[in-house]
Design an enzyme around this catalytic site. Structure first.
Site, PDB file in Angstrom:
ATOM      1  N   LYS A  12       0.847  -1.183   0.000  1.00 43.62           N
ATOM      2  CA  LYS A  12       0.000   0.000   0.000  1.00 43.62           C
ATOM      3  C   LYS A  12       0.882   1.232   0.000  1.00 43.62           C
ATOM      4  CE  LYS A  12      -2.327   1.200   3.762  1.00 43.62           C
ATOM      5  NZ  LYS A  12      -3.365   1.191   4.833  1.00 43.62           N
ATOM      6  N   MET A  13       0.426   2.290  -0.684  1.00 40.67           N
ATOM      7  CA  MET A  13       1.175   3.540  -0.736  1.00 40.67           C
ATOM      8  C   MET A  13       0.251   4.709  -0.415  1.00 40.67           C
ATOM      9  SD  MET A  13       1.582   3.993  -4.887  1.00 40.67           S
ATOM     10  CE  MET A  13       2.142   5.704  -4.817  1.00 40.67           C
ATOM     11  N   LYS A  14       0.847   5.802   0.048  1.00 42.22           N
ATOM     12  CA  LYS A  14       0.090   7.000   0.359  1.00 42.22           C
ATOM     13  C   LYS A  14      -0.086   7.853  -0.889  1.00 42.22           C
ATOM     14  CE  LYS A  14       0.090   6.149   4.835  1.00 42.22           C
ATOM     15  NZ  LYS A  14      -1.138   5.835   5.584  1.00 42.22           N
ATOM     16  N   ASP A  43      -3.834   4.972  -0.097  1.00 41.43           N
ATOM     17  CA  ASP A  43      -4.432   5.499   1.124  1.00 41.43           C
ATOM     18  C   ASP A  43      -4.258   7.011   1.133  1.00 41.43           C
ATOM     19  OD1 ASP A  43      -5.245   6.134   3.687  1.00 41.43           O
ATOM     20  OD2 ASP A  43      -3.884   4.737   4.696  1.00 41.43           O
ATOM     21  N   ALA A  44      -5.384   7.739   1.218  1.00 39.89           N
ATOM     22  CA  ALA A  44      -5.334   9.198   1.230  1.00 39.89           C
ATOM     23  C   ALA A  44      -5.461   9.775   2.638  1.00 39.89           C
ATOM     24  CB  ALA A  44      -6.446   9.769   0.341  1.00 39.89           C
ATOM     25  N   GLU A  95     -10.707   2.718   9.996  1.00 40.17           N
ATOM     26  CA  GLU A  95      -9.770   2.832  11.112  1.00 40.17           C
ATOM     27  C   GLU A  95     -10.129   3.993  12.033  1.00 40.17           C
ATOM     28  OE1 GLU A  95      -5.777   4.936  10.138  1.00 40.17           O
ATOM     29  OE2 GLU A  95      -6.374   3.924   8.284  1.00 40.17           O
ATOM     30  N   HIS A 152      -7.243  -2.850  10.976  1.00 43.46           N
ATOM     31  CA  HIS A 152      -6.156  -1.893  10.903  1.00 43.46           C
ATOM     32  C   HIS A 152      -5.246  -2.072  12.119  1.00 43.46           C
ATOM     33  CE1 HIS A 152      -4.445   2.149  11.829  1.00 43.46           C
ATOM     34  NE2 HIS A 152      -4.210   2.160  10.537  1.00 43.46           N
ATOM     35  N   GLU A 171      -3.519  -5.715   8.274  1.00 48.54           N
ATOM     36  CA  GLU A 171      -2.456  -4.835   7.812  1.00 48.54           C
ATOM     37  C   GLU A 171      -1.159  -5.112   8.563  1.00 48.54           C
ATOM     38  OE1 GLU A 171      -4.154  -0.875   5.905  1.00 48.54           O
ATOM     39  OE2 GLU A 171      -4.200  -0.841   8.080  1.00 48.54           O
ATOM     40  N   SER A 172      -0.056  -4.738   7.947  1.00 45.53           N
ATOM     41  CA  SER A 172       1.260  -4.917   8.539  1.00 45.53           C
ATOM     42  C   SER A 172       2.090  -3.693   8.216  1.00 45.53           C
ATOM     43  CB  SER A 172       1.923  -6.171   7.966  1.00 45.53           C
ATOM     44  OG  SER A 172       3.264  -6.272   8.376  1.00 45.53           O
ATOM     45  N   TYR A 173       2.949  -3.292   9.155  1.00 49.78           N
ATOM     46  CA  TYR A 173       3.794  -2.130   8.925  1.00 49.78           C
ATOM     47  C   TYR A 173       5.250  -2.493   9.216  1.00 49.78           C
ATOM     48  CZ  TYR A 173      -0.716   0.193   9.209  1.00 49.78           C
ATOM     49  OH  TYR A 173      -2.018   0.548   9.014  1.00 49.78           O
TER      50      TYR A 173
END
Length: 220
Positions: A12-14, A43-44, A95, A152, A171-173
């Site tokens: 995922k990207m912003k 993701d905005a 979220e 989330h 999700e994973s970060y």
């Protein structure tokens, strides 16, 4: 490339921090790496007003992305419903919705489409596992499959909840949130999936740095 090499199948990207044309250039560059739109979400972070949200939706539609996340204020159900009318690919939010009632209002009035769109409630912030179970039960009554729910948080609790309830994923970060992020030290991701250990609870004892912090706090 690093995430794909670590076993992830989707990234995922912003978007929204730069002009649309520059975001599209960035998106195309990422697609060259991941291969197809269904392996990329954007993701905005709730940034856009109506005009900008609709402009991005129109521009993103040809890429057929996995989802377009939080294009607008999470409580602007009227705008979500309008976006759902013009954007065929999955929308995602949740979220910043904490109560079961807020999530129900989203699916009643926000135009969200069961089986297509994605709901991303963060269970630790949304009154815990018990209340999250009630949210899942409510969504089932509205025809929502569990595969459309992606908790989330990028933490071990959300991962355990996704596994325990049989949800679409979590999700994973990687590399974010320091000692409080990530999964157990012995966790291995293969083909976008991960197997949980047989440790009790959420198993944070398997995350040595976090366990050290929690143990020190418990001894104070």
């Amino acid at each position: 490339r690093r995430h794909l090499g670590a076993g992830y199948a989707m990234v995922k990207m912003k978007v929204g921090g730069l002009p649309l044309a520059e975001d599209l250039r960035r998106l195309e560059a990422v697609l060259e790496v991941v291969g197809s739109g269904d392996r990329l979400a954007v993701d905005a972070n709730c940034k856009f007003d109506r005009d900008e949200a609709l402009r991005y939706a129109k521009a993103l539609a040809p890429f057929r992305l996995r989802w377009f996340e939080e294009p607008c204020d999470p409580l602007d159900f009227a705008l979500f419903a309008e976006l759902a009318e013009v954007y065929d690919q999955p929308l995602a939010t949740g979220e910043n919705l904490y109560s079961t009632q807020d999530v129900e209002n989203l699916v009643r009035f926000g135009g969200f489409r069961a089986g297509r769109d994605i709901i991303q409630v963060d269970p630790p912030q949304a009154y815990g596992i018990g209340q999250y179970a009630r949210t899942i039960e409510m969504l089932a009554k509205h025809g929502w499959p569990r595969a459309s729910l992606f908790p989330h948080g990028g933490n071990q609790m959300s991962l355990a909840i996704a596994a325990g309830f049989g949800l679409g994923g979590a999700e994973s970060y990687p590399g974010v949130f320091g000692d409080f992020g990530g999964f157990a030290d012995d966790a291995r991701i293969e083909g976008g999936t991960i197997s949980l250990s047989d440790r009790p609870g959420i198993g944070f004892e398997g995350q040595a740095r976090l366990y050290r912090i929690m143990r020190e706090l418990a001894c104070i």
